[in-house]
Design a protein around this motif. Structure first.
Motif, PDB file in Angstrom:
ATOM      1  N   ASP A 178     -71.613  12.883 -31.063  1.00 43.66           N
ATOM      2  CA  ASP A 178     -71.913  11.467 -30.827  1.00 43.66           C
ATOM      3  C   ASP A 178     -73.386  11.128 -30.954  1.00 43.66           C
ATOM      4  OD1 ASP A 178     -69.242  11.159 -30.329  1.00 43.66           O
ATOM      5  OD2 ASP A 178     -69.470  10.409 -28.281  1.00 43.66           O
ATOM      6  N   LEU A 179     -74.274  12.076 -30.591  1.00 36.48           N
ATOM      7  CA  LEU A 179     -75.698  11.691 -30.602  1.00 36.48           C
ATOM      8  C   LEU A 179     -76.317  11.744 -31.985  1.00 36.48           C
ATOM      9  CD1 LEU A 179     -77.544  14.366 -30.917  1.00 36.48           C
ATOM     10  CD2 LEU A 179     -77.653  14.338 -28.454  1.00 36.48           C
ATOM     11  N   ALA A 180     -75.594  12.295 -32.975  1.00 34.44           N
ATOM     12  CA  ALA A 180     -76.153  12.378 -34.322  1.00 34.44           C
ATOM     13  C   ALA A 180     -75.756  11.147 -35.140  1.00 34.44           C
ATOM     14  CB  ALA A 180     -75.638  13.638 -35.012  1.00 34.44           C
ATOM     15  N   SER A 181     -76.733  10.616 -35.859  1.00 34.24           N
ATOM     16  CA  SER A 181     -76.460   9.476 -36.727  1.00 34.24           C
ATOM     17  C   SER A 181     -76.260  10.033 -38.134  1.00 34.24           C
ATOM     18  CB  SER A 181     -77.661   8.524 -36.678  1.00 34.24           C
ATOM     19  OG  SER A 181     -77.458   7.456 -37.546  1.00 34.24           O
TER      20      SER A 181
ATOM     21  N   TYR B 101     -78.028  18.175 -44.181  1.00 32.04           N
ATOM     22  CA  TYR B 101     -77.618  19.478 -43.619  1.00 32.04           C
ATOM     23  C   TYR B 101     -77.444  19.411 -42.099  1.00 32.04           C
ATOM     24  CZ  TYR B 101     -79.434  20.602 -48.201  1.00 32.04           C
ATOM     25  OH  TYR B 101     -79.675  20.605 -49.540  1.00 32.04           O
ATOM     26  N   LEU B 102     -77.617  18.217 -41.564  1.00 33.36           N
ATOM     27  CA  LEU B 102     -77.524  17.934 -40.125  1.00 33.36           C
ATOM     28  C   LEU B 102     -78.732  18.436 -39.339  1.00 33.36           C
ATOM     29  CD1 LEU B 102     -73.681  18.464 -39.482  1.00 33.36           C
ATOM     30  CD2 LEU B 102     -74.895  16.401 -40.169  1.00 33.36           C
ATOM     31  N   ARG B 103     -79.869  18.645 -40.052  1.00 31.31           N
ATOM     32  CA  ARG B 103     -81.113  18.958 -39.345  1.00 31.31           C
ATOM     33  C   ARG B 103     -81.808  17.646 -39.013  1.00 31.31           C
ATOM     34  NH1 ARG B 103     -83.882  22.865 -43.628  1.00 31.31           N
ATOM     35  NH2 ARG B 103     -83.615  20.905 -44.741  1.00 31.31           N
ATOM     36  N   VAL B 104     -82.402  17.583 -37.818  1.00 32.94           N
ATOM     37  CA  VAL B 104     -83.104  16.359 -37.410  1.00 32.94           C
ATOM     38  C   VAL B 104     -84.263  16.107 -38.377  1.00 32.94           C
ATOM     39  CG1 VAL B 104     -84.418  15.277 -35.537  1.00 32.94           C
ATOM     40  CG2 VAL B 104     -82.440  16.740 -35.004  1.00 32.94           C
ATOM     41  N   LEU B 105     -84.420  14.866 -38.820  1.00 31.43           N
ATOM     42  CA  LEU B 105     -85.479  14.542 -39.776  1.00 31.43           C
ATOM     43  C   LEU B 105     -86.838  15.002 -39.239  1.00 31.43           C
ATOM     44  CD1 LEU B 105     -84.619  10.935 -41.069  1.00 31.43           C
ATOM     45  CD2 LEU B 105     -83.949  13.172 -42.009  1.00 31.43           C
TER      46      LEU B 105
ATOM     47  N   ASP C 288     -86.127  22.832 -37.359  1.00 31.39           N
ATOM     48  CA  ASP C 288     -85.655  23.840 -36.393  1.00 31.39           C
ATOM     49  C   ASP C 288     -84.603  23.260 -35.448  1.00 31.39           C
ATOM     50  OD1 ASP C 288     -87.885  22.241 -35.534  1.00 31.39           O
ATOM     51  OD2 ASP C 288     -87.957  23.434 -33.689  1.00 31.39           O
ATOM     52  N   ILE C 289     -84.286  21.947 -35.594  1.00 35.72           N
ATOM     53  CA  ILE C 289     -83.310  21.330 -34.684  1.00 35.72           C
ATOM     54  C   ILE C 289     -82.167  20.714 -35.490  1.00 35.72           C
ATOM     55  CG2 ILE C 289     -82.962  19.641 -32.838  1.00 35.72           C
ATOM     56  CD1 ILE C 289     -85.952  19.709 -32.276  1.00 35.72           C
TER      57      ILE C 289
ATOM     58  N   ARG D 109     -83.933  28.150 -33.025  1.00 34.74           N
ATOM     59  CA  ARG D 109     -83.185  27.015 -33.549  1.00 34.74           C
ATOM     60  C   ARG D 109     -82.484  26.349 -32.371  1.00 34.74           C
ATOM     61  NH1 ARG D 109     -85.950  27.804 -37.076  1.00 34.74           N
ATOM     62  NH2 ARG D 109     -85.543  28.030 -39.302  1.00 34.74           N
ATOM     63  N   LEU D 110     -82.522  25.013 -32.356  1.00 31.58           N
ATOM     64  CA  LEU D 110     -81.848  24.251 -31.300  1.00 31.58           C
ATOM     65  C   LEU D 110     -80.727  23.421 -31.915  1.00 31.58           C
ATOM     66  CD1 LEU D 110     -81.741  23.043 -28.350  1.00 31.58           C
ATOM     67  CD2 LEU D 110     -83.341  21.295 -29.162  1.00 31.58           C
ATOM     68  N   VAL D 111     -79.586  23.389 -31.242  1.00 34.72           N
ATOM     69  CA  VAL D 111     -78.507  22.485 -31.645  1.00 34.72           C
ATOM     70  C   VAL D 111     -78.367  21.436 -30.550  1.00 34.72           C
ATOM     71  CG1 VAL D 111     -76.082  22.257 -32.255  1.00 34.72           C
ATOM     72  CG2 VAL D 111     -77.308  24.375 -32.825  1.00 34.72           C
ATOM     73  N   LEU D 112     -78.606  20.197 -30.923  1.00 35.71           N
ATOM     74  CA  LEU D 112     -78.525  19.100 -29.954  1.00 35.71           C
ATOM     75  C   LEU D 112     -77.125  18.511 -30.013  1.00 35.71           C
ATOM     76  CD1 LEU D 112     -81.558  16.681 -30.190  1.00 35.71           C
ATOM     77  CD2 LEU D 112     -80.737  17.953 -28.218  1.00 35.71           C
ATOM     78  N   ALA D 113     -76.396  18.611 -28.916  1.00 31.13           N
ATOM     79  CA  ALA D 113     -75.013  18.117 -28.902  1.00 31.13           C
ATOM     80  C   ALA D 113     -74.697  17.561 -27.511  1.00 31.13           C
ATOM     81  CB  ALA D 113     -74.046  19.244 -29.274  1.00 31.13           C
ATOM     82  N   LEU D 114     -75.530  16.606 -27.101  1.00 32.69           N
ATOM     83  CA  LEU D 114     -75.426  16.094 -25.728  1.00 32.69           C
ATOM     84  C   LEU D 114     -74.527  14.869 -25.586  1.00 32.69           C
ATOM     85  CD1 LEU D 114     -79.171  16.607 -24.716  1.00 32.69           C
ATOM     86  CD2 LEU D 114     -77.205  17.969 -23.980  1.00 32.69           C
ATOM     87  N   GLY D 115     -73.799  14.535 -26.647  1.00 33.46           N
ATOM     88  CA  GLY D 115     -72.808  13.462 -26.524  1.00 33.46           C
ATOM     89  C   GLY D 115     -73.420  12.079 -26.429  1.00 33.46           C
ATOM     90  N   SER D 116     -72.769  11.217 -25.653  1.00 34.48           N
ATOM     91  CA  SER D 116     -73.224   9.833 -25.541  1.00 34.48           C
ATOM     92  C   SER D 116     -72.942   9.311 -24.141  1.00 34.48           C
ATOM     93  CB  SER D 116     -72.507   8.973 -26.577  1.00 34.48           C
ATOM     94  OG  SER D 116     -71.114   9.179 -26.489  1.00 34.48           O
ATOM     95  N   ARG D 117     -73.286   8.076 -23.913  1.00 37.90           N
ATOM     96  CA  ARG D 117     -73.021   7.438 -22.610  1.00 37.90           C
ATOM     97  C   ARG D 117     -72.578   6.001 -22.890  1.00 37.90           C
ATOM     98  NH1 ARG D 117     -78.678   4.978 -21.149  1.00 37.90           N
ATOM     99  NH2 ARG D 117     -79.643   5.339 -23.162  1.00 37.90           N
TER     100      ARG D 117
END
Ligand SMILES: Cc1cc2nc3c(=O)[nH]c(=O)nc-3n(C[C@H](O)[C@H](O)[C@H](O)COP(=O)(O)OP(=O)(O)OC[C@H]3O[C@@H](n4cnc5c(N)ncnc54)[C@H](O)[C@@H]3O)c2cc1C
Length: 419
Positions: A320-323, A306-310, A314-315, A122-130
């Motif tokens: 900030d990077l999540a819509s 559920y905050l899983r990427v469409l 598994d992600i 499982r990956l959690v993407l939390a790389l913020g923004s710019r």
């Protein structure tokens, strides 16, 4: 619903992180507000699952308390004070990998990094923004941003340099221009920055041999109001404090281009200054835009409830990077630390639920209110429908920041493995 840890254990180093054996592990990409929270919460939740590997990956070996950056940019806080070493917060259970993430192998379920590929179950993407310069010509080159401790330190260094140059100048017009800081973007970041600088600059000017009234701060906003989306009462209070501090606020002033002379507005006017700072908005990191993941407005990654990427169960994505759309308002939640922390909490719960074969929890945002500091002593706040402005709101902001620092170190203590 559950997945197998597949022999995952703590990574000893980046090389073992790259092996297929660790592909069942949970990998959290980004040690910012969302990612760090996920790692800290999971540490405790996984206590009954010692086999499950948990890795946190970030380019820095410190967590940045971004909400305090306006103070660094205003010279009242050292940059090091807003960098908290990651190892001071993590339990041994979490393997921290300091490396640059360079891409994603979605099919192979691997993060591509400077230290080699890191497999995930499982990956959690939390790389913020710019910073988002909205493709305004010259802006990225001419204006500073304030999105990291380094950025904020640079702003204060440039402001100090400009005051020094102004002090050495004999022409009063040129002296005035050099000692003027122009902040683009009248959202919370721009307001905090402008307020902080306006409060500090008179004293800083004196230190450089300039008259305290010589420096000026201008706040330029494209929309009809600063702090867009806030209550009229809050906007009014913030506007009054800024005016009291001498900040020249201009609304309905869209920037067409940044040039050698200054910021050229769409109505043709030129806004001159010695230092330009852009705080007009953010977008998702380039890396995400190129990832093949589904993205929406400002490149933010689309997720389910559920905050899983469409299409990528598994992600998970948070921060900030999540819509993430608030079902009650139909609007995408703003890029705020408060939102990132709540999303991180739901992601941690859902990963735990997956491992325990329990149902996932839909994300619901619980708005705790809105607090903005305006200068070093005052602020504005909207909490539970009550608007305050002045000293109390600033104390509230201080208290929130203090509580956050306590929580990130306190959460470590929740890990029974580390005790
Ligand atoms: C000046 C300023 C003031 C703010 N004040 C407030 C406030 O008062 N209240 C509030 O609620 N919000 C505030 N915000 C917004 C808040 O800071 C963000 O919403 C929050 O930081 C988002 O958290 P995040 O976890 O998504 O990203 P971040 O906290 O930015 O964390 C992202 C992490 O990912 C890492 N990373 C990114 N790319 C890579 C890569 N390629 N490889 C390795 N690591 C990588 C970064 O190093 C970072 O540690 C402010 C923002 C700014 C700029």
């Amino acid at each position: 619903m559950s997945w197998s840890p597949a022999g995952a254990g703590p990574m000893e180093d980046a090389v073992s992180a790259s092996t297929a054996e660790s592909s069942g592990q949970i990998v959290v990409a980004g040690a910012g507000y969302a990612g760090l929270h996920v790692a800290l919460r999971l540490t405790a939740k996984l206590r009954n699952d010692p086999e499950m590997g948990l890795a946190l990956v970030d380019r820095h070996d410190y967590h940045q308390v971004i909400t305090e950056l306006p103070r660094v940019a205003g010279g009242t806080r050292a940059a090091d004070a807003v960098r908290i070493p990651v190892q001071d917060m993590l339990a041994e259970r979490v393997r921290f990998v300091q490396t640059e993430i360079t891409g994603f192998d979605l099919a192979g379920r691997r993060l591509l990094t400077g230290a080699g590929p890191i497999g995930w179950g499982r990956l959690v993407l939390a790389l913020g923004s710019r910073p988002n310069d909205f493709a305004i010509p010259g802006l990225a080159q001419r204006a500073l941003s304030v999105y990291s401790a380094d950025d904020a330190e640079r702003v204060w260094a440039e402001v100090s340099k400009a005051l020094m140059s102004a002090a050495a100048e004999t022409d009063p017009e040129e002296q005035r221009r050099l000692a003027t800081v122009v902040v683009g973007g009248g959202g919370a970041t721009g307001v905090e920055l402008a307020g902080e600088l306006a409060e500090i600059l008179p004293e800083a000017a004196t230190g450089h041999g300039l008259a305290p009234g010589r420096p000026a701060v201008r706040l330029i906003e494209a929309g009809p109001t600063i702090l867009a989306g806030s209550s009229p009462q809050l906007i009014d209070k913030a506007t009054r404090i800024l005016s009291d501090l001498g900040v020249q606020v201009r609304t309905n002033a869209a920037i067409a281009a940044a040039t050698e002379e200054g910021l050229r507005l769409t109505d043709g006017q030129l806004v001159e200054g010695g230092v330009f700072v852009w705080a007009g908005g953010v977008k998702a990191p380039e890396l995400v835009a190129d990832s093949g993941l589904p993205t929406g407005h400002n490149g933010r990654v689309k997720v389910d409830r559920y905050l899983r990427v469409l299409d990528h169960p598994d992600i998970y994505a948070a921060g900030d990077l999540a819509s993430v759309t608030d079902p009650r308002t139909g609007h995408v939640l703003p890029p705020l630390a408060q939102v990132a922390l709540e999303e991180g909490e739901t992601v941690a719960r859902n990963l735990d639920a997956e491992l325990s074969g329990k149902p996932l929890e839909a994300f619901t945002f619980h708005d705790k209110g809105f607090v903005v500091s305006v200068g070093t002593r005052r602020g504005v706040a909207d909490i539970a429908g009550i608007t305050t402005g002045g000293r109390l709101a600033h104390l509230l902001k201080d208290a929130i920041e203090w509580e956050y620092r306590q929580s990130v170190t306190h959460l470590r203590g929740w890990d029974p493995v580390a005790i």
